[in-house]
Design a protein around this motif. Structure first.
Motif, PDB file in Angstrom:
ATOM      1  N   THR A  49       0.833  -1.202   0.000  1.00 37.67           N
ATOM      2  CA  THR A  49       0.000   0.000   0.000  1.00 37.67           C
ATOM      3  C   THR A  49       0.867   1.252   0.000  1.00 37.67           C
ATOM      4  N   ASP A  50       0.242   2.375  -0.263  1.00 35.44           N
ATOM      5  CA  ASP A  50       0.991   3.630  -0.288  1.00 35.44           C
ATOM      6  C   ASP A  50       1.584   3.977   1.077  1.00 35.44           C
ATOM      7  N   ILE A  51       0.874   3.716   2.154  1.00 36.70           N
ATOM      8  CA  ILE A  51       1.399   4.020   3.492  1.00 36.70           C
ATOM      9  C   ILE A  51       2.569   3.101   3.824  1.00 36.70           C
ATOM     10  N   GLU A  52       2.526   1.868   3.325  1.00 38.43           N
ATOM     11  CA  GLU A  52       3.644   0.948   3.533  1.00 38.43           C
ATOM     12  C   GLU A  52       4.878   1.412   2.759  1.00 38.43           C
ATOM     13  N   VAL A  53       4.667   1.947   1.563  1.00 43.36           N
ATOM     14  CA  VAL A  53       5.785   2.509   0.790  1.00 43.36           C
ATOM     15  C   VAL A  53       6.413   3.668   1.558  1.00 43.36           C
ATOM     16  N   LYS A  54       5.581   4.521   2.121  1.00 46.80           N
ATOM     17  CA  LYS A  54       6.083   5.655   2.899  1.00 46.80           C
ATOM     18  C   LYS A  54       6.893   5.171   4.101  1.00 46.80           C
ATOM     19  N   THR A  55       6.387   4.172   4.796  1.00 47.98           N
ATOM     20  CA  THR A  55       7.095   3.640   5.957  1.00 47.98           C
ATOM     21  C   THR A  55       8.425   3.018   5.560  1.00 47.98           C
ATOM     22  N   LEU A  56       8.441   2.293   4.456  1.00 47.45           N
ATOM     23  CA  LEU A  56       9.697   1.705   3.985  1.00 47.45           C
ATOM     24  C   LEU A  56      10.707   2.794   3.634  1.00 47.45           C
ATOM     25  N   SER A  57      10.255   3.857   2.991  1.00 42.32           N
ATOM     26  CA  SER A  57      11.188   4.929   2.634  1.00 42.32           C
ATOM     27  C   SER A  57      11.766   5.580   3.885  1.00 42.32           C
ATOM     28  N   LEU A  58      10.944   5.752   4.906  1.00 45.43           N
ATOM     29  CA  LEU A  58      11.443   6.314   6.171  1.00 45.43           C
ATOM     30  C   LEU A  58      12.428   5.365   6.835  1.00 45.43           C
ATOM     31  N   ALA A  59      12.090   4.091   6.881  1.00 46.28           N
ATOM     32  CA  ALA A  59      12.956   3.102   7.520  1.00 46.28           C
ATOM     33  C   ALA A  59      14.287   2.988   6.785  1.00 46.28           C
ATOM     34  N   LEU A  60      14.241   3.073   5.456  1.00 45.25           N
ATOM     35  CA  LEU A  60      15.453   2.955   4.644  1.00 45.25           C
ATOM     36  C   LEU A  60      16.201   4.273   4.516  1.00 45.25           C
ATOM     37  N   ASN A  61      15.578   5.348   5.016  1.00 47.66           N
ATOM     38  CA  ASN A  61      16.168   6.679   4.935  1.00 47.66           C
ATOM     39  C   ASN A  61      16.456   7.057   3.475  1.00 47.66           C
ATOM     40  N   THR A  62      15.453   6.846   2.636  1.00 52.94           N
ATOM     41  CA  THR A  62      15.562   7.146   1.219  1.00 52.94           C
ATOM     42  C   THR A  62      14.269   7.776   0.731  1.00 52.94           C
ATOM     43  N   GLY A  63      14.320   8.425  -0.398  1.00 54.98           N
ATOM     44  CA  GLY A  63      13.125   9.037  -0.946  1.00 54.98           C
ATOM     45  C   GLY A  63      12.203   8.023  -1.586  1.00 54.98           C
ATOM     46  N   ILE A  64      10.918   8.311  -1.517  1.00 54.89           N
ATOM     47  CA  ILE A  64       9.923   7.433  -2.116  1.00 54.89           C
ATOM     48  C   ILE A  64      10.196   7.266  -3.614  1.00 54.89           C
ATOM     49  N   GLU A  65      10.590   8.362  -4.261  1.00 48.06           N
ATOM     50  CA  GLU A  65      10.843   8.297  -5.710  1.00 48.06           C
ATOM     51  C   GLU A  65      11.945   7.301  -6.067  1.00 48.06           C
ATOM     52  N   LEU A  66      12.909   7.115  -5.173  1.00 44.13           N
ATOM     53  CA  LEU A  66      13.982   6.159  -5.441  1.00 44.13           C
ATOM     54  C   LEU A  66      13.485   4.716  -5.390  1.00 44.13           C
ATOM     55  N   LEU A  67      12.439   4.477  -4.604  1.00 39.93           N
ATOM     56  CA  LEU A  67      11.869   3.133  -4.539  1.00 39.93           C
ATOM     57  C   LEU A  67      11.161   2.763  -5.838  1.00 39.93           C
ATOM     58  N   PHE A  68      10.686   3.781  -6.568  1.00 37.59           N
ATOM     59  CA  PHE A  68       9.971   3.544  -7.821  1.00 37.59           C
ATOM     60  C   PHE A  68      10.869   3.654  -9.050  1.00 37.59           C
ATOM     61  N   LYS A  69      12.136   3.945  -8.841  1.00 39.33           N
ATOM     62  CA  LYS A  69      13.063   4.130  -9.952  1.00 39.33           C
ATOM     63  C   LYS A  69      13.274   2.826 -10.723  1.00 39.33           C
ATOM     64  N   ASP A  70      13.300   2.938 -12.053  1.00 41.25           N
ATOM     65  CA  ASP A  70      13.550   1.758 -12.902  1.00 41.25           C
ATOM     66  C   ASP A  70      15.001   1.383 -12.907  1.00 41.25           C
TER      67      ASP A  70
END
Length: 70
Positions: A49-70
């Motif tokens: 879910t979107d909130i899980e993506v946000k939590t992962l980005s916070l935990a990984l200390n990275t931007g959400i956009e980097l998680l979606f990068k190809d």
């Protein structure tokens, strides 16, 4: 099923964390996730879910956009 699993794994490995360590960091942020669920996300078997993506980005200390990068 999800498009960020590969990038979650790459970010976790860049930090030299185990799945257990990342799951623990997510738990501290209020998301009760197990190592096995994280493994399913990384292998793109489980939807996320979107909130899980946000939590992962916070935990990984990275931007959400980097998680979606190809």
């Amino acid at each position: 099923m999800n498009i960020i699993g590969r990038n979650v794994k790459a970010a976790r490995e860049k930090n030299e964390w185990t799945q257990e360590q990342l799951a623990a960091k997510c738990n501290l942020l209020g998301w009760n996730i197990s190592r096995s669920t994280l493994a399913k996300i990384e292998s793109r078997v489980r939807r996320i879910t979107d909130i899980e993506v946000k939590t992962l980005s916070l935990a990984l200390n990275t931007g959400i956009e980097l998680l979606f990068k190809d």
